[in-house]
Design a protein around this motif. Sequence first.
Motif, short mmCIF file in Angstrom:
data_model
loop_
_atom_site.label_atom_id
_atom_site.label_comp_id
_atom_site.label_asym_id
_atom_site.label_seq_id
_atom_site.Cartn_x
_atom_site.Cartn_y
_atom_site.Cartn_z
N PHE A 54 0.94 -1.15 -0.10
CA PHE A 54 -0.09 0.02 -0.04
C PHE A 54 0.65 1.24 0.16
CE2 PHE A 54 -2.32 -3.12 2.15
CZ PHE A 54 -3.54 -3.58 1.63
N VAL A 55 2.15 1.24 -0.03
CA VAL A 55 3.05 2.30 -0.10
C VAL A 55 4.08 2.36 -1.01
CG1 VAL A 55 2.95 2.44 2.48
CG2 VAL A 55 4.84 1.17 1.38
N SER A 56 4.46 3.37 -1.51
CA SER A 56 5.43 3.88 -2.58
C SER A 56 6.76 3.42 -2.04
CB SER A 56 5.52 5.12 -3.22
OG SER A 56 5.95 6.07 -1.96
N ASP A 57 7.93 3.20 -3.39
CA ASP A 57 9.06 2.72 -3.15
C ASP A 57 9.68 3.86 -2.19
OD1 ASP A 57 8.90 0.73 -4.77
OD2 ASP A 57 9.67 1.31 -6.45
N PHE A 58 9.43 5.09 -2.19
CA PHE A 58 10.00 6.27 -1.26
C PHE A 58 9.40 5.89 0.09
CE2 PHE A 58 9.33 10.08 1.03
CZ PHE A 58 10.78 10.67 1.03
N TRP A 59 8.47 5.75 0.46
CA TRP A 59 7.92 5.11 1.75
C TRP A 59 8.70 3.98 2.18
CZ3 TRP A 59 5.06 7.04 5.67
CH2 TRP A 59 4.48 8.60 5.69
N LEU A 60 8.77 3.02 1.19
CA LEU A 60 9.20 1.75 1.58
C LEU A 60 10.82 1.88 1.89
CD1 LEU A 60 8.64 -1.32 1.70
CD2 LEU A 60 9.42 -1.66 -0.58
N ASN A 61 11.25 2.73 1.03
CA ASN A 61 13.05 2.61 1.55
C ASN A 61 13.35 3.67 2.30
OD1 ASN A 61 15.76 1.76 0.68
ND2 ASN A 61 15.86 3.53 -0.51
N GLN A 62 12.83 5.03 2.18
CA GLN A 62 13.28 6.06 2.94
C GLN A 62 12.48 6.29 4.22
OE1 GLN A 62 15.79 7.74 2.02
NE2 GLN A 62 16.16 6.36 0.30
N ILE A 63 11.44 5.67 4.38
CA ILE A 63 10.67 5.81 5.93
C ILE A 63 10.73 4.66 6.50
CG2 ILE A 63 8.74 6.56 6.75
CD1 ILE A 63 9.87 8.70 5.24
N LEU A 64 10.04 3.71 5.97
CA LEU A 64 10.03 2.25 6.71
C LEU A 64 11.37 1.65 7.01
CD1 LEU A 64 6.63 1.00 4.96
CD2 LEU A 64 7.06 2.15 7.21
#
Length: 331
Positions: A18-28
């Motif tokens: 449910f999240v973008s690659d940005f959220w996956l890599n840089q946030i989570l």
Amino acid sequence: MSRPLLLIVGILIILPAFVSDFWLNQILTRSIILGIAALSLTFLTTYLGVVSFAQITLAGIAGYTIAYFGPNTTGLGIELPWLFAVALALLFSTLAGALVGAIAKKSVGIYSIMITLAISMAFFYFTRQNYSIFNGWTGYSGITAPAIFGLSLEDSLVFYYATLISATAAGFLVVKFTSSPLGLAVQGVKDAARRVRAIGIPTTPVIIAAYAFSGFIAGMSGVLNVWQQERISSFSVGLSPTIDVLIIAVIGGMRHPLGAFIGAITYVLIDTFVIDLFSRDRFNMIIGLVLLFIVMAAPQGILGSFLSAKKRIRKYDNNAIKRKIKNDCEI
């Protein structure tokens, strides 16, 4: 594992859909890695009663080991199979943790802070000045993550799950360690060191073992961080990341391993999106205000405050039930 923790892990497992690659890599993913580093600090603070500023140093030792014994574009080091490189990284970070413990074994309070901070800064300046192993200011770049069972860790989704598994394992190890005889001895040293010595348990090996275990956990974050960033330099082990780990631990709360990860996601969200509201130069001011608010309004951290509120609500509900039963009996 309790139901709330199982629910959180379950959410984290399906969240990438449910999240973008940005959220996956840089946030989570970044939050999980920082959470593991903070976990190594909260373990020492909660169960041994000391604050260590050397955790980023221990993570950096593991990171530099991966860089030296893995593929890189710097031209330094000896490339080994990734499994041997990881084993050496965790071994060196554990031994370094034991060494820190041996140096700071009789220090508490401000003295343990100053000793571990001195060790951290000594390592920082050593990496800047040594070129044969650490490559000075430049450090290592072009570090590539390996493929495990045919799955490349350079893929953001695969790497996310690898960090999630590592974080779960780190939390599990902390819980099991603290409930083991050695872990109970560590807590005994914190609460009553003289009594521990009085029953025939030497405190020095116990303290060193606690620091060594924290070094192992910090080493896990160091390995994952260097694979994610694909580089490491002296700035990776400087004062700023050292203080960041302490801020994360305080924000999240130190009473439960989950607090380190709550603090990490809070820190990363502020770090990532503060530039949308304020200038990037204002980040230190913003995170300082957040830390000040947490210390004054919720000294137990976000998780600690939540658990305390939950306990008060449950106590209020129990009292309400008792009053209702008493009134019914009187009628």
